[in-house]
Scaffold this active site. Sequence first.
Site, PDB file in Angstrom:
ATOM      1  N   GLY A   1       0.784  -1.233   0.000  1.00  0.00           N
ATOM      2  CA  GLY A   1       0.000   0.000   0.000  1.00  0.00           C
ATOM      3  C   GLY A   1       0.812   1.277   0.000  1.00  0.00           C
ATOM      4  O   GLY A   1       0.417   2.280   0.608  1.00  0.00           O
ATOM      5  N   LEU A   2       1.966   1.250  -0.700  1.00  0.00           N
ATOM      6  CA  LEU A   2       2.792   2.456  -0.853  1.00  0.00           C
ATOM      7  C   LEU A   2       3.207   3.078   0.483  1.00  0.00           C
ATOM      8  O   LEU A   2       3.183   4.295   0.657  1.00  0.00           O
ATOM      9  CB  LEU A   2       2.059   3.516  -1.700  1.00  0.00           C
ATOM     10  CG  LEU A   2       1.920   3.212  -3.191  1.00  0.00           C
ATOM     11  CD1 LEU A   2       1.073   4.288  -3.876  1.00  0.00           C
ATOM     12  CD2 LEU A   2       3.290   3.136  -3.865  1.00  0.00           C
TER      13      LEU A   2
ATOM     14  N   LYS B   1       5.391   3.484 -15.486  1.00  0.00           N
ATOM     15  CA  LYS B   1       5.362   2.070 -15.099  1.00  0.00           C
ATOM     16  C   LYS B   1       3.958   1.511 -15.359  1.00  0.00           C
ATOM     17  O   LYS B   1       2.990   1.928 -14.727  1.00  0.00           O
ATOM     18  CB  LYS B   1       5.747   1.904 -13.631  1.00  0.00           C
ATOM     19  CG  LYS B   1       5.996   0.462 -13.212  1.00  0.00           C
ATOM     20  CD  LYS B   1       6.639   0.411 -11.841  1.00  0.00           C
ATOM     21  CE  LYS B   1       7.004  -1.013 -11.445  1.00  0.00           C
ATOM     22  NZ  LYS B   1       7.695  -1.055 -10.120  1.00  0.00           N
TER      23      LYS B   1
ATOM     24  N   GLY C   1      10.231 -10.848 -12.538  1.00  0.00           N
ATOM     25  CA  GLY C   1      10.757 -12.203 -12.410  1.00  0.00           C
ATOM     26  C   GLY C   1      12.211 -12.382 -12.759  1.00  0.00           C
ATOM     27  O   GLY C   1      12.684 -13.517 -12.882  1.00  0.00           O
TER      28      GLY C   1
ATOM     29  N   GLY D   1      13.494  -7.213  -8.926  1.00  0.00           N
ATOM     30  CA  GLY D   1      12.593  -6.932  -7.818  1.00  0.00           C
ATOM     31  C   GLY D   1      12.582  -7.966  -6.725  1.00  0.00           C
ATOM     32  O   GLY D   1      13.411  -7.938  -5.816  1.00  0.00           O
TER      33      GLY D   1
ATOM     34  N   CYS E   1      -2.102   3.039  -9.381  1.00  0.00           N
ATOM     35  CA  CYS E   1      -2.709   3.578  -8.169  1.00  0.00           C
ATOM     36  C   CYS E   1      -4.163   3.938  -8.472  1.00  0.00           C
ATOM     37  O   CYS E   1      -4.488   4.329  -9.593  1.00  0.00           O
ATOM     38  CB  CYS E   1      -1.979   4.842  -7.700  1.00  0.00           C
ATOM     39  SG  CYS E   1      -0.204   4.672  -7.470  1.00  0.00           S
TER      40      CYS E   1
ATOM     41  N   GLY F   1       7.928 -12.143  -8.895  1.00  0.00           N
ATOM     42  CA  GLY F   1       8.800 -13.301  -8.791  1.00  0.00           C
ATOM     43  C   GLY F   1       8.911 -14.055 -10.107  1.00  0.00           C
ATOM     44  O   GLY F   1       8.314 -13.667 -11.123  1.00  0.00           O
TER      45      GLY F   1
END
Length: 303
Positions: A72-73, A166, A245, A266, A131, A218
């Site tokens: 949640g940022l 993004k 990933g 990530g 968002c 992932g």
Amino acid sequence: MEGLNVSLGALALDNPIIPASGTFGYGAEFAELYDLNILGSIALKGTTKEPRFGNETPRIAETPSGMLNSVGLQNPGIHHVLEHEIPELKKIYKKPLILNVGGFCDEDFSYVCQMASDEPAIGIIELNISCPNLHAGGVNFGTTPEGAAAAVRAAKSSTHLPVFVKLTPNVTDIKSIAAAVYEAGADGISLINTLLGMRIDLRTKKPVLKNKTGGLSGPAVLPVALRAVYEVYEAVPLPIIGMGGISSAEDVIEMMLAGASAVEVGAANLVNPYICRDIINELPEAMKRYGIKNLSDIIGGAH
């Protein structure tokens, strides 16, 4: 290292490896483990106008070949980041940074981008449009061409910095979203953000996450990310930061063949905090194995 240099528009990178936003904090935590200056850049934790505590816990869940998050940022807000986090990181890291910016209305994006514009350490703004737009009934900016374009225009009107957008994969046609942000003035594209997913606890028979759903990341999402990067590379003439990933030098090469000029790593950071360093060190041998002299030569090579 020879042959690793790439560029994101006008920004030159020593190599294409960037820790992804939300998996590397504000960087300083990792400086105890290795010299951060080996990295191509660092994508800072998603930053909003006001401080945010984030979603209620539990907000992390493991999945086969990945994880779900509904953080949640959570962040201390742009003023704290500019006054404390970035100055501390600048003592350690000497290359341009990527500031990931979140918001809940166009004015939020505009405000944070304007605040960030006076910080010389920031080389790129990465606009997180996954968002909810509170002025549009909570629909995510990135799920409609109109919402995505509006967010980009708000950001671009407030900063001289290049804006990379993004994109979320949770859409029917990611090419139409890419085209919309390109027409709105985006300087580049980052993709993919996480895929929407959930898990259910068999004992309680309820969703594991308090927020019920979360973002899947992932190794499980790599094929989806590759497909999205491949499609967007053909749809718009913008530099791409590919992510989703990636956990090896081979994954990096595959993502660049799909069309990425650089990559973000990530979820793998949460499994192995040395992964970015290790991938950079492994890239020259992987390049030799596949007959690659310069990484910049293979961008989009699969097309």
